[in-house]
Enzyme design. Structure first.
Site, PDB file in Angstrom:
ATOM      1  N   HIS A  32      16.418  42.442   9.898  1.00 46.57           N
ATOM      2  CA  HIS A  32      16.297  43.308  11.074  1.00 46.57           C
ATOM      3  C   HIS A  32      17.668  43.460  11.719  1.00 46.57           C
ATOM      4  O   HIS A  32      18.633  42.827  11.285  1.00 46.57           O
ATOM      5  CB  HIS A  32      15.267  42.732  12.050  1.00 46.57           C
TER       6      HIS A  32
ATOM      7  N   ASP B 179      20.289  49.204  14.123  1.00 45.41           N
ATOM      8  CA  ASP B 179      19.141  50.104  13.951  1.00 45.41           C
ATOM      9  C   ASP B 179      19.496  51.542  14.327  1.00 45.41           C
ATOM     10  O   ASP B 179      19.131  52.486  13.621  1.00 45.41           O
ATOM     11  CB  ASP B 179      17.973  49.664  14.854  1.00 45.41           C
TER      12      ASP B 179
HETATM   13  C1  LIG Z   1       2.933  41.140  15.869  1.00 40.19           C
HETATM   14  C2  LIG Z   1       3.737  41.972  14.954  1.00 40.19           C
HETATM   15  C3  LIG Z   1       5.066  42.325  15.413  1.00 40.19           C
HETATM   16  C4  LIG Z   1       5.545  43.604  14.814  1.00 40.19           C
HETATM   17  C5  LIG Z   1       6.620  44.242  15.659  1.00 40.19           C
HETATM   18  C6  LIG Z   1       6.475  45.693  15.747  1.00 40.19           C
HETATM   19  C7  LIG Z   1       7.385  46.312  16.786  1.00 40.19           C
HETATM   20  C8  LIG Z   1       8.434  47.096  16.157  1.00 40.19           C
HETATM   21  C9  LIG Z   1       9.619  47.257  17.076  1.00 40.19           C
HETATM   22  C10 LIG Z   1      10.794  47.725  16.307  1.00 40.19           C
HETATM   23  C11 LIG Z   1      11.606  46.548  15.784  1.00 40.19           C
HETATM   24  C12 LIG Z   1      12.804  47.024  15.053  1.00 40.19           C
HETATM   25  C13 LIG Z   1      13.504  45.869  14.376  1.00 40.19           C
HETATM   26  C14 LIG Z   1      14.377  45.075  15.334  1.00 40.19           C
HETATM   27  C15 LIG Z   1      14.340  46.391  13.222  1.00 40.19           C
HETATM   28  O1  LIG Z   1      15.422  45.944  13.024  1.00 40.19           O
HETATM   29  S1  LIG Z   1      13.706  47.605  12.206  1.00 40.19           S
HETATM   30  C16 LIG Z   1      14.742  47.656  10.777  1.00 40.19           C
HETATM   31  C17 LIG Z   1      14.110  46.924   9.663  1.00 40.19           C
HETATM   32  N1  LIG Z   1      14.841  47.011   8.419  1.00 40.19           N
HETATM   33  C18 LIG Z   1      14.867  48.118   7.678  1.00 40.19           C
HETATM   34  O2  LIG Z   1      14.306  49.143   7.985  1.00 40.19           O
HETATM   35  C19 LIG Z   1      15.693  48.011   6.410  1.00 40.19           C
HETATM   36  C20 LIG Z   1      15.027  48.609   5.191  1.00 40.19           C
HETATM   37  N2  LIG Z   1      13.675  48.157   5.042  1.00 40.19           N
HETATM   38  C21 LIG Z   1      13.350  46.904   4.667  1.00 40.19           C
HETATM   39  O3  LIG Z   1      14.183  46.046   4.424  1.00 40.19           O
HETATM   40  C22 LIG Z   1      11.860  46.599   4.562  1.00 40.19           C
HETATM   41  O4  LIG Z   1      11.141  47.798   4.535  1.00 40.19           O
HETATM   42  C23 LIG Z   1      11.339  45.726   5.716  1.00 40.19           C
HETATM   43  C24 LIG Z   1      11.598  46.359   7.087  1.00 40.19           C
HETATM   44  C25 LIG Z   1      12.002  44.375   5.675  1.00 40.19           C
HETATM   45  C26 LIG Z   1       9.833  45.569   5.586  1.00 40.19           C
HETATM   46  O5  LIG Z   1       9.560  44.975   4.339  1.00 40.19           O
HETATM   47  P1  LIG Z   1       8.114  45.079   3.684  1.00 40.19           P
HETATM   48  O6  LIG Z   1       7.084  45.113   4.746  1.00 40.19           O
HETATM   49  O7  LIG Z   1       8.016  43.995   2.671  1.00 40.19           O
HETATM   50  O8  LIG Z   1       8.095  46.559   3.055  1.00 40.19           O
HETATM   51  P2  LIG Z   1       8.894  47.145   1.806  1.00 40.19           P
HETATM   52  O9  LIG Z   1       9.406  46.072   0.881  1.00 40.19           O
HETATM   53  O10 LIG Z   1       9.906  48.119   2.299  1.00 40.19           O
HETATM   54  O11 LIG Z   1       7.746  47.923   1.031  1.00 40.19           O
HETATM   55  C27 LIG Z   1       6.910  48.836   1.633  1.00 40.19           C
HETATM   56  C28 LIG Z   1       5.605  48.796   0.926  1.00 40.19           C
HETATM   57  O12 LIG Z   1       4.722  49.703   1.577  1.00 40.19           O
HETATM   58  C29 LIG Z   1       4.200  50.591   0.600  1.00 40.19           C
HETATM   59  N3  LIG Z   1       3.910  51.868   1.238  1.00 40.19           N
HETATM   60  C30 LIG Z   1       4.748  52.646   1.943  1.00 40.19           C
HETATM   61  N4  LIG Z   1       4.132  53.757   2.376  1.00 40.19           N
HETATM   62  C31 LIG Z   1       2.864  53.690   1.913  1.00 40.19           C
HETATM   63  C32 LIG Z   1       1.733  54.538   1.994  1.00 40.19           C
HETATM   64  N5  LIG Z   1       1.793  55.709   2.629  1.00 40.19           N
HETATM   65  N6  LIG Z   1       0.568  54.138   1.370  1.00 40.19           N
HETATM   66  C33 LIG Z   1       0.507  52.952   0.712  1.00 40.19           C
HETATM   67  N7  LIG Z   1       1.561  52.111   0.605  1.00 40.19           N
HETATM   68  C34 LIG Z   1       2.710  52.476   1.196  1.00 40.19           C
HETATM   69  C35 LIG Z   1       5.269  50.698  -0.449  1.00 40.19           C
HETATM   70  O13 LIG Z   1       4.787  51.197  -1.671  1.00 40.19           O
HETATM   71  C36 LIG Z   1       5.696  49.228  -0.533  1.00 40.19           C
HETATM   72  O14 LIG Z   1       4.719  48.542  -1.274  1.00 40.19           O
HETATM   73  P3  LIG Z   1       5.115  47.326  -2.274  1.00 40.19           P
HETATM   74  O15 LIG Z   1       6.279  47.792  -3.104  1.00 40.19           O
HETATM   75  O16 LIG Z   1       5.489  46.174  -1.371  1.00 40.19           O
HETATM   76  O17 LIG Z   1       3.876  47.094  -3.059  1.00 40.19           O
END
Ligand SMILES: CCCCCCCCCCCC[C@H](C)C(=O)SCCNC(=O)CCNC(=O)[C@H](O)C(C)(C)COP(=O)(O)OP(=O)(O)OC[C@H]1O[C@@H](n2cnc3c(N)ncnc32)[C@H](O)[C@@H]1OP(=O)(O)O
Length: 393
Positions: free
Chosen positions: A133, A163
């Site tokens: 993140h 971000d």
């Molecule tokens: C209590 C819960 C708290 C949650 C907090 C929510 C509040 C949010 C507030 C915002 C916070 C923002 C924070 C501080 C940030 O820094 S956001 C930045 C995060 N990092 C990035 O974006 C960098 C690039 N992305 C990544 O590294 C990763 O996506 C991640 C963010 C670490 C998440 O990892 P992970 O959940 O394992 O997902 P991924 O490996 O990307 O795989 C995604 C899986 O989802 C699937 N998917 C996607 N779309 C669909 C769809 N439409 N239908 C069905 N499936 C879908 C993909 O196919 C993939 O599946 P699979 O390959 O894992 O089988």
């Protein structure tokens, strides 16, 4: 028909650009919102069976809900992507390739496609597949080591640097650059937007200004990192704060004038060893009046000294009010208007509420030339969801 310049219909800068944004957490939604604010048609692809989207940066976007765990869903998304100008994907490295939707595959079918990959660590390197993140990316960029007060641990400035500045905004720049280049070459390209690198690039000044001695001392002891008393915030009598940025001698003199302090009775501005004493004097002086009282004094002089406004106060400050720097969204909540302001083709942010998941599935598919029979088949098979009726209730 020709119009006088001021009456010519405005065409937004990115009008006609179609973007497929795969739903992500924060950086990609911001990138998509920027493109939508400046006129692009942005279609967010959501998951099915999701009660609500966490995307708070969705104004002006449409939502289609597609189950990408089905071959039909993958083929549908491919169809949307190859008929679009831009794909914006926020997944971990390799996720799109696993789906058969990697850039090489899609660019083969649409060589004009711009394929933006917004990740933390980029598409190669030993961290490329690691989760992370904002705080991790800022840490890896080197910048976090420089942020924070003297003697304290590093401090991440919300999730703004990686971000948003180094991530969403930098990726939007990449997309606009690629769109511009495509007007000459007719070709698309792949954008590898790493938030570590975007944050580091945003911080170029910190690297490059080592040579002028700006960062010689430890964190929190330099001129621009809260080390200097003339570049810091001060608490006022009413518990609010004032920001002081009086760097240059002429503005520093104005600061002293506003504070009613005599230069001759103080240590020299640039005597680093005297900065703690100077800070003590400023702290005591600022604590003697309210923020409003100080603002009345400093609004009239060139001392680079301003109130620290809260979110509740920014839009009613006369300067921001005159420029209309803040606007009300569809729920009546205040938010910043898009920046920068373009004279002929300014952004026109949408005032409709954020789309619910799958609100525009049918509408978008029709636009992409799917027949009613095809749409109904996908709906019946649970490959797509349409929540248009729910959204209107
Ligand atoms: C209590 C819960 C708290 C949650 C907090 C929510 C509040 C949010 C507030 C915002 C916070 C923002 C924070 C501080 C940030 O820094 S956001 C930045 C995060 N990092 C990035 O974006 C960098 C690039 N992305 C990544 O590294 C990763 O996506 C991640 C963010 C670490 C998440 O990892 P992970 O959940 O394992 O997902 P991924 O490996 O990307 O795989 C995604 C899986 O989802 C699937 N998917 C996607 N779309 C669909 C769809 N439409 N239908 C069905 N499936 C879908 C993909 O196919 C993939 O599946 P699979 O390959 O894992 O089988």
């Amino acid at each position: 028909m020709s119009f006088p310049i001021e009456l010519r219909p405005l065409v937004m800068a990115l009008a006609g650009v179609r973007v497929i944004e795969l739903a992500g957490l924060a950086p990609a939604p911001f990138c998509g919102m920027i493109l939508a604010d400046f006129g692009a048609k942005v279609i967010r692809v959501d998951r099915t069976k999701t009660p609500a989207s966490l995307d708070t940066l969705a104004r002006g976007k449409q939502s289609v809900a597609i189950n990408l765990k089905t071959p039909e869903g993958i083929s549908l998304l491919k169809n949307l992507c190859v008929q679009s100008d831009v794909v914006l994907e926020p997944y971990r490295k390799g996720v799109m390739e696993k789906l058969g939707l990697g850039p090489l595959e899609l660019l083969k079918q649409n060589p004009r496609l711009i394929y933006a990959r917004l990740t933390g660590y980029g598409q190669n390197g030993c961290f490329a597949s690691a989760a992370g993140h904002d705080i991790n990316y800022v840490a890896m960029s080197g910048l976090l080591s420089r942020l924070g007060r003297s003697g304290e641990k590093p401090y991440a400035p919300l999730n703004l640097l990686a971000d948003f500045a180094g991530g969403g905004l930098t990726c939007a720049l990449g997309i606009v650059l690629a769109l511009f280049e495509r007007t000459k070459s007719g070709k698309g390209q792949i954008i590898d937007a790493s938030m570590v690198e975007g944050a580091a690039y945003t911080g170029s000044f910190v690297w490059k200004s080592h040579s002028i001695g700006l960062w010689e001392r430890d964190r929190g002891q330099n001129m621009l990192d809260s080390g200097a008393p003339f570049y810091d915030t001060y608490r006022t009598l009413d518990g609010k704060y004032i920001a002081v940025g009086a760097l240059e001698p002429q503005f520093y003199q104005q600061l002293l004038k506003g504070l009613e302090l005599e230069d001759e009775e103080l240590p020299p501005q640039m005597s680093v060893s005297d900065w703690p004493e100077l800070r003590r004097i400023f702290t005591e002086r600022f604590a003697s009046k309210t923020q409003a009282e100080w603002s009345r004094i400093f609004d009239k002089i060139d001392a680079c000294t301003t109130p620290v406004l809260s979110f509740d106060e920014v839009s009613s400050h006369p300067h921001n009010q005159e420029r209309g720097s803040f606007m009300k969204d569809s729920e009546g909540a205040e938010c910043p208007r898009p920046a920068p302001v373009l004279s002929r083709t300014p952004a026109k942010p949408s005032y409709t509420s954020n789309p619910s998941v799958g609100e525009h599935t049918v509408e978008v598919l029709e636009e992409y030339n799917f027949t009613s029979a095809e749409i109904n088949k996908l709906l019946a098979a649970g490959v797509i969801e349409c929540n248009a009726t729910k959204a209107k209730l």
